[in-house]
Enzyme design. Sequence first.
Site, short mmCIF file in Angstrom:
data_model
loop_
_atom_site.label_atom_id
_atom_site.label_comp_id
_atom_site.label_asym_id
_atom_site.label_seq_id
_atom_site.Cartn_x
_atom_site.Cartn_y
_atom_site.Cartn_z
CB CYS A 101 -0.98 -0.04 1.17
SG CYS A 101 -2.12 -1.37 1.10
CB CYS A 133 -4.54 -0.70 -0.60
SG CYS A 133 -3.06 -1.32 -0.76
#
Length: 290
Positions: free
Chosen positions: A98, A179
Amino acid sequence: MIGATPAPVVLISFTIWFFVLQLCHAQVLPQLGTTPYIKHIVVGRCYAYTTIVNPSLRYDCEEIWREFEEAVIHRSSCNVTVDHYYQLFNAMPESWPCDRFLFWSKTRTLMHSYAAIFRHFWTLEDTLVGYMFNDLVWCGQDEDSGSVFFVCPLWSACRNHPVYSLWRKASQNFAEMACGNITVLLNGSIINAFNRNSMFGSVELDGLNPQRVDHVNIKVVTNLEGPRIESCHQGSIADLIQILQSRGFRWTCSDHDETLMMLQCIQDPKQRSCQTCANRLLQPKSLSFN
Ligand SMILES: *[C@@H]1O[C@H](CO)[C@@H](O)[C@H](O)[C@H]1NC(C)=O
Ligand SMILES: *[C@@H]1O[C@H](CO)[C@@H](O)[C@H](O)[C@H]1NC(C)=O
Ligand SMILES: *[C@@H]1O[C@H](CO)[C@@H](O)[C@H](O)[C@H]1NC(C)=O
């Protein structure tokens, strides 16, 4: 014999014309047709990626090529859909940590230097599929001749263009994977910096998941010499923010990112807007981008 051109002269001038024509073809057609040696390039890039760029990944490059061929072969050039690449993408599942996803639209050059300096950023071109197919052109195969079409239609000429469909699927996967904090680099020197028809506006934005993405950090960059057409508060970017808000994303937007401006100034230090920037650059501590 006077007045008649000797045969060898005719032959030579024909040969020269023939070469000139060949040269013209050689220069023009490869841009419109399937990239020559595409198989060697794709398979070679796949091996380069899995042995040098990202050695932790295990992929079967020959299998990936077979799935690619399967998707494209025996289909007319305007008839390769996103779904036809399903097996290809299955052969190369990817996931990224992420906070590293970088999206961009109409800022390609700057995005490259930005991503090169902040090595933790990942763009679509850093994924295996993006790395393999970057800048390549291909189109469907002719049933009869069995050869790849030499001249490909333009993207705009058909809805299910094989190149477009592959990038569409790749962009969609990339966005769905995103993300943490993501960064979006937009070009404030053009009208419609956020364009609903661009890959970002039509595919990636819809693929982003507000449950997975913490913040969408938008950075609007204008050319140093202007014009400054759009900003966080003006034009299409305000529409983008509206869409993000309505879908429940948290977001930030900056149109005066110092790092991006420094990058632009390094490439073009004589711009007037770089004078204050240059003074700061002279102080060694500002040279560190970490
Ligand atoms: C496009 O593909 C569909 C099925 O995949 C087929 O029925 C159709 O004939 C194809 N069209 C062309 C122009 O090849
Ligand atoms: C913005 O777009 C224009 C036109 O495509 C391009 O020439 C310019 O380099 C872009 N600016 C940035 C900062 O990427
Ligand atoms: C994510 O972005 C927000 C807003 O810019 C920032 O406050 C936060 O520190 C960022 N988090 C990470 C992990 O970078």
